[in-house]
Design a protein around this motif. Sequence first.
Motif, PDB file in Angstrom:
ATOM      1  N   PHE A   1       0.804  -1.191   0.143  1.00 15.70           N
ATOM      2  CA  PHE A   1       0.087   0.071  -0.064  1.00 15.70           C
ATOM      3  C   PHE A   1       0.810   1.311   0.043  1.00 15.70           C
ATOM      4  CE2 PHE A   1      -2.738   3.233   1.800  1.00 15.70           C
ATOM      5  CZ  PHE A   1      -3.981   3.211   1.276  1.00 15.70           C
ATOM      6  N   LEU A   2       1.833   1.054   0.984  1.00 21.70           N
ATOM      7  CA  LEU A   2       2.726   2.487   0.948  1.00 21.70           C
ATOM      8  C   LEU A   2       3.493   2.552  -0.157  1.00 21.70           C
ATOM      9  CD1 LEU A   2       4.067   2.149   4.638  1.00 21.70           C
ATOM     10  CD2 LEU A   2       2.327   3.658   3.847  1.00 21.70           C
ATOM     11  N   VAL A   3       4.131   1.667  -0.849  1.00 23.08           N
ATOM     12  CA  VAL A   3       4.935   1.828  -1.894  1.00 23.08           C
ATOM     13  C   VAL A   3       4.075   2.212  -2.986  1.00 23.08           C
ATOM     14  CG1 VAL A   3       6.295   0.361  -3.547  1.00 23.08           C
ATOM     15  CG2 VAL A   3       6.684   0.269  -1.189  1.00 23.08           C
ATOM     16  N   VAL A   4       3.031   1.587  -3.476  1.00 21.26           N
ATOM     17  CA  VAL A   4       2.285   2.064  -4.691  1.00 21.26           C
ATOM     18  C   VAL A   4       1.650   3.432  -4.505  1.00 21.26           C
ATOM     19  CG1 VAL A   4      -0.187   1.294  -3.899  1.00 21.26           C
ATOM     20  CG2 VAL A   4       0.596   1.291  -6.294  1.00 21.26           C
ATOM     21  N   LYS A   5       1.350   3.830  -3.366  1.00 22.00           N
ATOM     22  CA  LYS A   5       0.987   5.253  -2.936  1.00 22.00           C
ATOM     23  C   LYS A   5       2.081   6.369  -2.935  1.00 22.00           C
ATOM     24  CE  LYS A   5      -0.819   8.472   0.420  1.00 22.00           C
ATOM     25  NZ  LYS A   5      -1.021   8.918   1.624  1.00 22.00           N
ATOM     26  N   ALA A   6       3.352   5.888  -2.868  1.00 24.45           N
ATOM     27  CA  ALA A   6       4.455   6.797  -2.936  1.00 24.45           C
ATOM     28  C   ALA A   6       4.911   6.636  -4.573  1.00 24.45           C
ATOM     29  CB  ALA A   6       5.836   6.255  -2.056  1.00 24.45           C
ATOM     30  N   LEU A   7       4.673   5.614  -5.326  1.00 23.32           N
ATOM     31  CA  LEU A   7       4.804   5.717  -6.534  1.00 23.32           C
ATOM     32  C   LEU A   7       3.920   6.504  -7.338  1.00 23.32           C
ATOM     33  CD1 LEU A   7       5.839   1.853  -7.236  1.00 23.32           C
ATOM     34  CD2 LEU A   7       7.359   3.985  -7.699  1.00 23.32           C
ATOM     35  N   TRP A   8       2.677   6.498  -7.049  1.00 22.79           N
ATOM     36  CA  TRP A   8       1.600   7.207  -7.926  1.00 22.79           C
ATOM     37  C   TRP A   8       1.933   8.551  -7.435  1.00 22.79           C
ATOM     38  CZ3 TRP A   8      -3.801   5.171  -8.382  1.00 22.79           C
ATOM     39  CH2 TRP A   8      -4.075   3.968  -9.127  1.00 22.79           C
TER      40      TRP A   8
ATOM     41  N   VAL B   1      -1.143   0.864 -13.972  1.00 22.86           N
ATOM     42  CA  VAL B   1      -0.753  -0.200 -14.075  1.00 22.86           C
ATOM     43  C   VAL B   1       0.705  -0.200 -13.821  1.00 22.86           C
ATOM     44  CG1 VAL B   1      -0.379  -2.447 -15.505  1.00 22.86           C
ATOM     45  CG2 VAL B   1      -2.284  -1.289 -15.600  1.00 22.86           C
ATOM     46  N   LYS B   2       1.338   0.641 -14.653  1.00 21.04           N
ATOM     47  CA  LYS B   2       3.093   0.540 -14.451  1.00 21.04           C
ATOM     48  C   LYS B   2       3.423   0.879 -12.967  1.00 21.04           C
ATOM     49  CE  LYS B   2       6.653   3.952 -15.449  1.00 21.04           C
ATOM     50  NZ  LYS B   2       6.984   5.259 -16.109  1.00 21.04           N
ATOM     51  N   GLY B   3       2.863   1.611 -12.192  1.00 20.68           N
ATOM     52  CA  GLY B   3       2.797   2.015 -10.734  1.00 20.68           C
ATOM     53  C   GLY B   3       2.697   0.790 -10.119  1.00 20.68           C
ATOM     54  N   MET B   4       1.593  -0.070 -10.357  1.00 19.69           N
ATOM     55  CA  MET B   4       1.308  -1.049  -9.591  1.00 19.69           C
ATOM     56  C   MET B   4       2.316  -2.503  -9.846  1.00 19.69           C
ATOM     57  SD  MET B   4      -2.940  -0.890 -10.214  1.00 19.69           S
ATOM     58  CE  MET B   4      -3.208  -2.796  -9.922  1.00 19.69           C
ATOM     59  N   VAL B   5       2.613  -2.606 -11.006  1.00 20.38           N
ATOM     60  CA  VAL B   5       3.804  -3.609 -11.352  1.00 20.38           C
ATOM     61  C   VAL B   5       5.048  -3.203 -10.674  1.00 20.38           C
ATOM     62  CG1 VAL B   5       5.106  -4.542 -13.300  1.00 20.38           C
ATOM     63  CG2 VAL B   5       2.675  -4.336 -13.355  1.00 20.38           C
TER      64      VAL B   5
ATOM     65  N   ALA C   1       5.533  -1.345  -8.061  1.00 21.89           N
ATOM     66  CA  ALA C   1       5.286  -1.655  -6.600  1.00 21.89           C
ATOM     67  C   ALA C   1       5.268  -2.931  -6.107  1.00 21.89           C
ATOM     68  CB  ALA C   1       3.843  -0.947  -6.142  1.00 21.89           C
ATOM     69  N   LEU C   2       4.848  -3.790  -6.885  1.00 22.43           N
ATOM     70  CA  LEU C   2       4.949  -5.222  -6.778  1.00 22.43           C
ATOM     71  C   LEU C   2       6.445  -5.839  -6.796  1.00 22.43           C
ATOM     72  CD1 LEU C   2       3.250  -7.814  -5.746  1.00 22.43           C
ATOM     73  CD2 LEU C   2       2.880  -8.449  -8.223  1.00 22.43           C
ATOM     74  N   VAL C   3       6.990  -5.297  -7.866  1.00 23.07           N
ATOM     75  CA  VAL C   3       8.457  -5.704  -8.033  1.00 23.07           C
ATOM     76  C   VAL C   3       9.290  -5.232  -6.906  1.00 23.07           C
ATOM     77  CG1 VAL C   3      10.409  -5.336  -9.413  1.00 23.07           C
ATOM     78  CG2 VAL C   3       8.386  -5.901 -10.323  1.00 23.07           C
ATOM     79  N   ILE C   4       9.277  -3.971  -6.484  1.00 27.28           N
ATOM     80  CA  ILE C   4       9.874  -3.597  -5.108  1.00 27.28           C
ATOM     81  C   ILE C   4       9.532  -4.334  -3.823  1.00 27.28           C
ATOM     82  CG2 ILE C   4      10.041  -1.568  -3.706  1.00 27.28           C
ATOM     83  CD1 ILE C   4       9.607   0.124  -6.129  1.00 27.28           C
ATOM     84  N   CYS C   5       8.581  -4.806  -3.673  1.00 28.76           N
ATOM     85  CA  CYS C   5       7.995  -5.506  -2.490  1.00 28.76           C
ATOM     86  C   CYS C   5       8.429  -6.729  -2.448  1.00 28.76           C
ATOM     87  CB  CYS C   5       6.383  -5.604  -2.376  1.00 28.76           C
ATOM     88  SG  CYS C   5       5.827  -3.861  -2.024  1.00 28.76           S
ATOM     89  N   VAL C   6       8.471  -7.528  -3.839  1.00 30.10           N
ATOM     90  CA  VAL C   6       8.679  -8.846  -3.894  1.00 30.10           C
ATOM     91  C   VAL C   6      10.332  -8.949  -3.712  1.00 30.10           C
ATOM     92  CG1 VAL C   6       9.319 -10.900  -5.412  1.00 30.10           C
ATOM     93  CG2 VAL C   6       6.888  -9.850  -5.283  1.00 30.10           C
ATOM     94  N   LEU C   7      11.258  -8.008  -4.220  1.00 26.78           N
ATOM     95  CA  LEU C   7      12.496  -8.086  -4.139  1.00 26.78           C
ATOM     96  C   LEU C   7      12.864  -7.769  -2.621  1.00 26.78           C
ATOM     97  CD1 LEU C   7      13.597  -5.969  -7.121  1.00 26.78           C
ATOM     98  CD2 LEU C   7      14.027  -8.621  -6.783  1.00 26.78           C
ATOM     99  N   TYR C   8      12.157  -6.781  -1.892  1.00 29.12           N
ATOM    100  CA  TYR C   8      12.589  -6.671  -0.525  1.00 29.12           C
ATOM    101  C   TYR C   8      12.211  -7.712   0.283  1.00 29.12           C
ATOM    102  CZ  TYR C   8      13.026  -4.186   3.836  1.00 29.12           C
ATOM    103  OH  TYR C   8      13.811  -3.680   5.132  1.00 29.12           O
TER     104      TYR C   8
ATOM    105  N   TRP D   1      -5.191   0.669  -5.139  1.00 29.72           N
ATOM    106  CA  TRP D   1      -5.847   1.275  -6.456  1.00 29.72           C
ATOM    107  C   TRP D   1      -7.176   1.259  -6.316  1.00 29.72           C
ATOM    108  CZ3 TRP D   1      -8.767  -2.229  -9.694  1.00 29.72           C
ATOM    109  CH2 TRP D   1      -8.879  -1.802 -10.956  1.00 29.72           C
ATOM    110  N   MET D   2      -8.134   0.350  -5.552  1.00 31.98           N
ATOM    111  CA  MET D   2      -9.511   0.345  -5.326  1.00 31.98           C
ATOM    112  C   MET D   2      -9.709   1.792  -4.505  1.00 31.98           C
ATOM    113  SD  MET D   2     -10.906  -3.542  -4.802  1.00 31.98           S
ATOM    114  CE  MET D   2     -10.661  -3.396  -3.053  1.00 31.98           C
ATOM    115  N   ALA D   3      -9.070   2.096  -3.662  1.00 38.03           N
ATOM    116  CA  ALA D   3      -9.474   2.985  -2.758  1.00 38.03           C
ATOM    117  C   ALA D   3      -9.357   4.545  -3.582  1.00 38.03           C
ATOM    118  CB  ALA D   3      -8.629   3.149  -1.635  1.00 38.03           C
ATOM    119  N   ALA D   4      -8.249   4.465  -4.351  1.00 37.58           N
ATOM    120  CA  ALA D   4      -7.688   5.670  -5.208  1.00 37.58           C
ATOM    121  C   ALA D   4      -8.812   5.809  -6.400  1.00 37.58           C
ATOM    122  CB  ALA D   4      -6.253   5.517  -5.918  1.00 37.58           C
ATOM    123  N   GLY D   5      -9.122   4.625  -6.815  1.00 40.56           N
ATOM    124  CA  GLY D   5     -10.433   4.664  -7.704  1.00 40.56           C
ATOM    125  C   GLY D   5     -11.711   5.112  -7.439  1.00 40.56           C
ATOM    126  N   ARG D   6     -12.035   5.000  -6.284  1.00 41.11           N
ATOM    127  CA  ARG D   6     -13.356   5.490  -5.613  1.00 41.11           C
ATOM    128  C   ARG D   6     -13.131   6.671  -5.401  1.00 41.11           C
ATOM    129  NH1 ARG D   6     -17.091   1.831  -3.147  1.00 41.11           N
ATOM    130  NH2 ARG D   6     -16.474  -0.263  -3.653  1.00 41.11           N
TER     131      ARG D   6
END
Length: 160
Positions: free
Chosen positions: A81-88, A95-99, A101-108, A144-149
């Motif tokens: 949540f924190l990483v994708v928010k910072a990226l956005w 989608v770029k930001g979400m992917v 964010a996931l890569v950063i989190c998985v690597l961490y 992503w859902m919260a930002a969309g709402r």
Amino acid sequence: MDYNMTLKKILSWTAVIIWMGLIFYLSHQPAVESSRLSQGITEVIIQAVEKVFPNLEFDLRNLNHFVRKNAHFCAYLILGFLVVKALWISGAAGVKGMVLALVICVLYAVSDEVHQMFIPGRSGEVRDVFIDSVGAGIGIGLYWMAAGRVKNAGYKRRFG
């Protein structure tokens, strides 16, 4: 450059770094300390549940394992949540930001498990990387859902 936006970027990335630091700190605890912490949390959960269901019996070992794995999940849900928010906020939206964010989190998560291999009594577990990754993915999805709402609510207020 917009001062408000710069401050938002700094604060959002600071939150990511602090959260990563907390994960690192907890991962750096030797097995005895880590186990003591999770057993304490498990005891609090048992006491709370026993107040509601006094005749319920617990298998402490299984419950403690469940608490430990859920801690992984929740820690990385928040990280995602924190990483994708910072990226956005930094301009990597959609989608770029979400992917990313996931890569950063998985690597961490991978680096966290490698780190644990050097801590007394701890080990690196592929299963934990999977749990961490699922938690991060759900955290990213929730953002992503919260930002969309919020975006849709603003659109409706202006044009609806």
